[in-house]
Design a protein around this motif. Structure first.
Motif, PDB file in Angstrom:
ATOM      1  N   SER A 164      27.153  35.679  41.202  1.00  0.00           N
ATOM      2  CA  SER A 164      26.842  34.626  39.834  1.00  0.00           C
ATOM      3  C   SER A 164      26.168  33.486  40.235  1.00  0.00           C
ATOM      4  O   SER A 164      26.171  33.042  41.376  1.00  0.00           O
ATOM      5  N   ILE A 165      25.500  32.725  39.119  1.00  0.00           N
ATOM      6  CA  ILE A 165      24.823  31.573  39.242  1.00  0.00           C
ATOM      7  C   ILE A 165      25.207  30.640  38.298  1.00  0.00           C
ATOM      8  O   ILE A 165      25.691  31.095  37.203  1.00  0.00           O
ATOM      9  N   ARG A 166      25.417  29.307  38.689  1.00  0.00           N
ATOM     10  CA  ARG A 166      25.794  28.297  37.907  1.00  0.00           C
ATOM     11  C   ARG A 166      24.681  27.276  37.974  1.00  0.00           C
ATOM     12  O   ARG A 166      24.142  27.221  39.162  1.00  0.00           O
ATOM     13  N   TYR A 167      24.597  26.242  37.094  1.00  0.00           N
ATOM     14  CA  TYR A 167      23.589  25.177  37.184  1.00  0.00           C
ATOM     15  C   TYR A 167      24.335  23.893  37.063  1.00  0.00           C
ATOM     16  O   TYR A 167      25.063  23.751  36.196  1.00  0.00           O
ATOM     17  N   VAL A 168      23.935  22.784  37.613  1.00  0.00           N
ATOM     18  CA  VAL A 168      24.068  21.456  37.436  1.00  0.00           C
ATOM     19  C   VAL A 168      22.698  20.521  37.356  1.00  0.00           C
ATOM     20  O   VAL A 168      22.201  20.292  38.258  1.00  0.00           O
ATOM     21  N   PHE A 172      26.054  11.434  42.563  1.00  0.00           N
ATOM     22  CA  PHE A 172      26.484  11.907  41.266  1.00  0.00           C
ATOM     23  C   PHE A 172      27.785  12.578  41.290  1.00  0.00           C
ATOM     24  O   PHE A 172      28.351  12.937  42.482  1.00  0.00           O
ATOM     25  N   ASP A 173      28.316  12.815  39.974  1.00  0.00           N
ATOM     26  CA  ASP A 173      29.653  13.551  40.075  1.00  0.00           C
ATOM     27  C   ASP A 173      29.202  14.875  39.948  1.00  0.00           C
ATOM     28  O   ASP A 173      28.163  15.634  39.807  1.00  0.00           O
ATOM     29  N   ASP A 174      30.318  15.745  39.688  1.00  0.00           N
ATOM     30  CA  ASP A 174      30.034  17.226  39.927  1.00  0.00           C
ATOM     31  C   ASP A 174      29.375  17.896  38.514  1.00  0.00           C
ATOM     32  O   ASP A 174      29.166  19.228  38.435  1.00  0.00           O
ATOM     33  N   THR A 175      29.364  17.228  37.394  1.00  0.00           N
ATOM     34  CA  THR A 175      28.614  17.334  36.221  1.00  0.00           C
ATOM     35  C   THR A 175      27.071  17.277  36.184  1.00  0.00           C
ATOM     36  O   THR A 175      26.330  17.531  35.295  1.00  0.00           O
ATOM     37  N   GLY A 176      26.641  16.188  37.448  1.00  0.00           N
ATOM     38  CA  GLY A 176      25.542  15.786  37.635  1.00  0.00           C
ATOM     39  C   GLY A 176      25.049  14.316  36.948  1.00  0.00           C
ATOM     40  O   GLY A 176      24.039  13.779  37.067  1.00  0.00           O
ATOM     41  N   LYS A 194      18.692  27.238  28.061  1.00  0.00           N
ATOM     42  CA  LYS A 194      18.966  26.116  27.180  1.00  0.00           C
ATOM     43  C   LYS A 194      18.847  24.849  28.131  1.00  0.00           C
ATOM     44  O   LYS A 194      18.429  23.830  27.536  1.00  0.00           O
ATOM     45  N   ILE A 195      18.770  24.947  29.485  1.00  0.00           N
ATOM     46  CA  ILE A 195      18.868  23.570  30.220  1.00  0.00           C
ATOM     47  C   ILE A 195      17.266  23.335  30.381  1.00  0.00           C
ATOM     48  O   ILE A 195      16.959  22.270  30.359  1.00  0.00           O
ATOM     49  N   LEU A 196      16.191  24.167  30.440  1.00  0.00           N
ATOM     50  CA  LEU A 196      14.994  24.123  30.264  1.00  0.00           C
ATOM     51  C   LEU A 196      14.315  23.176  29.168  1.00  0.00           C
ATOM     52  O   LEU A 196      13.191  22.684  29.122  1.00  0.00           O
ATOM     53  N   VAL A 210       9.031  14.413  34.773  1.00  0.00           N
ATOM     54  CA  VAL A 210       9.773  13.329  35.505  1.00  0.00           C
ATOM     55  C   VAL A 210      11.095  13.468  35.567  1.00  0.00           C
ATOM     56  O   VAL A 210      11.875  12.575  36.145  1.00  0.00           O
ATOM     57  N   SER A 211      11.639  14.630  35.276  1.00  0.00           N
ATOM     58  CA  SER A 211      13.084  15.048  35.026  1.00  0.00           C
ATOM     59  C   SER A 211      13.458  15.108  36.834  1.00  0.00           C
ATOM     60  O   SER A 211      12.895  15.477  37.609  1.00  0.00           O
ATOM     61  N   ASN A 212      14.868  14.608  37.120  1.00  0.00           N
ATOM     62  CA  ASN A 212      15.402  15.039  38.417  1.00  0.00           C
ATOM     63  C   ASN A 212      15.735  16.360  38.582  1.00  0.00           C
ATOM     64  O   ASN A 212      15.564  17.149  37.408  1.00  0.00           O
ATOM     65  N   PRO A 213      15.964  16.931  39.759  1.00  0.00           N
ATOM     66  CA  PRO A 213      15.949  18.410  39.993  1.00  0.00           C
ATOM     67  C   PRO A 213      17.074  18.895  39.361  1.00  0.00           C
ATOM     68  O   PRO A 213      18.143  18.332  38.959  1.00  0.00           O
ATOM     69  N   LEU A 214      17.140  20.368  39.399  1.00  0.00           N
ATOM     70  CA  LEU A 214      18.171  21.238  38.837  1.00  0.00           C
ATOM     71  C   LEU A 214      18.995  21.741  39.984  1.00  0.00           C
ATOM     72  O   LEU A 214      18.225  22.155  40.986  1.00  0.00           O
ATOM     73  N   LEU A 215      20.166  21.448  40.140  1.00  0.00           N
ATOM     74  CA  LEU A 215      20.893  22.389  41.325  1.00  0.00           C
ATOM     75  C   LEU A 215      21.473  23.363  40.975  1.00  0.00           C
ATOM     76  O   LEU A 215      21.929  23.797  39.536  1.00  0.00           O
ATOM     77  N   VAL A 216      21.213  24.416  41.667  1.00  0.00           N
ATOM     78  CA  VAL A 216      21.610  25.867  41.461  1.00  0.00           C
ATOM     79  C   VAL A 216      22.597  26.539  42.376  1.00  0.00           C
ATOM     80  O   VAL A 216      22.485  26.358  43.646  1.00  0.00           O
ATOM     81  N   PHE A 217      23.744  26.736  41.705  1.00  0.00           N
ATOM     82  CA  PHE A 217      25.057  27.262  42.696  1.00  0.00           C
ATOM     83  C   PHE A 217      24.884  28.565  42.799  1.00  0.00           C
ATOM     84  O   PHE A 217      25.147  29.472  41.660  1.00  0.00           O
ATOM     85  N   TYR A 218      24.734  29.172  44.029  1.00  0.00           N
ATOM     86  CA  TYR A 218      24.909  30.744  43.970  1.00  0.00           C
ATOM     87  C   TYR A 218      26.473  31.166  44.875  1.00  0.00           C
ATOM     88  O   TYR A 218      26.506  30.546  45.783  1.00  0.00           O
ATOM     89  N   ARG A 219      27.008  32.123  44.140  1.00  0.00           N
ATOM     90  CA  ARG A 219      28.180  32.462  44.823  1.00  0.00           C
ATOM     91  C   ARG A 219      27.901  33.871  45.253  1.00  0.00           C
ATOM     92  O   ARG A 219      27.250  34.930  44.404  1.00  0.00           O
ATOM     93  N   LEU A 220      27.998  34.055  46.415  1.00  0.00           N
ATOM     94  CA  LEU A 220      27.514  35.194  47.324  1.00  0.00           C
ATOM     95  C   LEU A 220      28.647  36.637  47.155  1.00  0.00           C
ATOM     96  O   LEU A 220      29.781  36.106  46.821  1.00  0.00           O
ATOM     97  N   LYS A 221      28.103  37.682  47.151  1.00  0.00           N
ATOM     98  CA  LYS A 221      29.013  38.953  47.015  1.00  0.00           C
ATOM     99  C   LYS A 221      29.170  39.186  48.318  1.00  0.00           C
ATOM    100  O   LYS A 221      28.384  39.216  49.327  1.00  0.00           O
ATOM    101  N   GLU A 222      30.038  40.319  48.482  1.00  0.00           N
ATOM    102  CA  GLU A 222      30.387  41.037  49.856  1.00  0.00           C
ATOM    103  C   GLU A 222      29.401  42.205  49.938  1.00  0.00           C
ATOM    104  O   GLU A 222      28.858  42.951  48.888  1.00  0.00           O
ATOM    105  N   PHE A 223      28.807  42.348  51.019  1.00  0.00           N
ATOM    106  CA  PHE A 223      28.094  43.611  51.026  1.00  0.00           C
ATOM    107  C   PHE A 223      27.912  44.001  52.653  1.00  0.00           C
ATOM    108  O   PHE A 223      28.674  43.544  53.526  1.00  0.00           O
TER     109      PHE A 223
END
Length: 390
Positions: A51-55, A92-96, A369-371, A377-390
């Motif tokens: 899964s992916i989430r964004y901050v 930054f806090d965990d919400t950005g 929605k984020i885009l 001139v916006s600050n970067p977008l942080l992308v959080f990747y939760r890895l799966k077992e393989f």
């Protein structure tokens, strides 16, 4: 009692081993070996990511990030070092949401000319920033209040916390004088007063190595602080008592020769030749179940995902995001079980344009929605990747 010949042999072997360990701090076992596939093409993100989430990071006058040199996540905060442009550390806090920035430009107490690295001290609740130009460490509390400066007398490229009383410093083949002694060691351990407590990876005089520096050489693992020398594929665990080999990463038959940095060829030729090899493991992030790292695959930057459960490694220089339709953000940090990547605004605006021109797959709703609120001139977008077992 007169010792037997077998006892003498054992004593000699023991003395040799003690000498080796005390001199370089390395234990002889090779460590676990990770084999990177010899050949690979591209990888679908869904093969390794669950899964992916964004901050999105807040954009304001006081928190404009020019480039992300280093990223650390701890508790409910995100720490981002901009070494080259803003030359400061943002929090930054965990919400950005932007909280504060550390220090200011200058040579005075708590000021920086070029902050090369930083480390967090969870036990002492401190943030320690390294300014290589000024050869000093600046200490702040977790609220950003300046506490003190520590003049080192030498100029490390990178630092790491080993424990609350010990720091590791990478010197990059630059000798220095300390306590009336010339030190030629690439890794030194110091205490909170700057006193050298250990020296490792010594090198000879009279040779000029190829100096090649990635963004950092130290990373955090479940076992503690690990160290990866530039242009190497070995991962070492650093403790207050020494250094031991944790992993050997096998990049295959096209790996860089071990003695490459000591070649007598002109340095510009060596840099050009690097494009013919696989080399330089960096961005090494580890949990109890997986390992991720980047490396140079000749002219390309490649990613490798390694499962501790299956022992399988998946690598690629091109990773297609078939989950949300965005760009794969090369991981530069870790937060718990998630990898953290950074997407700069230039890539985000390109992504918006491609979506408008129908040149990409449909974006996920959250990313779309984020885009909407992103510009050049916006600050970067942080992308959080939760890895799966393989």
């Amino acid at each position: 009692m007169k010792p037997t010949s077998s006892r003498l042999i054992l004593i000699v072997v023991w003395l040799i081993n003690v000498g080796l360990v005390s001199e370089c701090g390395l234990k002889k076992p090779e460590g676990a070996r990770i084999h990177v596939p010899e050949k690979f093409d591209h990888l679908l993100l869904s093969e390794v990511v669950d899964s992916i989430r964004y901050v999105p990071l807040e954009t304001c006058t006081d928190c404009l990030i020019g480039s992300v040199t280093k990223l650390l996540c701890f508790e409910n905060r995100i720490y981002i070092l901009d070494r080259d442009i803003s030359k400061t550390l943002f929090v930054f806090d965990d919400t950005g949401k932007f909280l504060f920035r550390l220090g200011s430009k200058g040579k005075g107490p708590g000021e920086f000319t070029r902050p090369n690295d930083f480390v967090l001290d969870p036990a002492g609740r401190k943030i320690i920033v390294l300014d290589q130009n000024l050869s000093k460490l600046s200490f702040f509390d977790f609220d950003g209040t300046f506490l003190r400066d520590l003049r080192l007398g030498f100029a490390p490229f990178f630092i790491a916390g080993v424990n609350e009383n010990t720091y590791a410093c990478y010197l990059g083949y630059l000798p220095f004088r300390k306590q009336n002694q010339i030190i030629r060691s690439n890794l030194v351990l110091i205490d909170t007063l700057g006193i050298v407590k250990g020296k490792f990876f010594s090198y000879e005089t009279g040779k000029d190595p190829l100096r090649y520096y990635p963004q950092t050489t130290f990373y955090s693992s479940p076992s503690g602080t690990v160290f990866i020398p530039p242009l190497e594929n070995s991962v070492y665990l650093v403790t207050s008592s020494g250094v031991s080999l944790s992993y050997t990463i096998d990049l295959g038959i096209e790996s860089l020769p071990n003695d490459y940095i000591w070649s007598m060829k002109p340095k510009h030729e060596l840099v050009d030749e690097l494009r013919a090899y696989r080399h330089s493991v960096y961005n090494f992030f580890e949990t109890s179940s997986w390992i991720y790292f980047s490396f140079f695959d000749k002219k390309e930057v490649a990613s490798c995902f390694y499962s501790k459960v299956s022992g399988e490694a998946k690598a690629a220089s091109v990773i297609a995001d078939n989950i949300d339709g965005g760009y794969f953000a090369m991981p530069t940090g870790r937060w718990g079980e998630e990898l953290v990547g950074v997407l700069e605004s230039v890539y985000l605006t390109k992504l918006k344009q491609k979506e408008a021109d129908k040149k990409i797959l449909k974006l996920g709703q959250k990313l779309e929605k984020i885009l909407e609120g992103i510009n050049d001139v916006s600050n970067p977008l942080l992308v959080f990747y939760r890895l799966k077992e393989f």
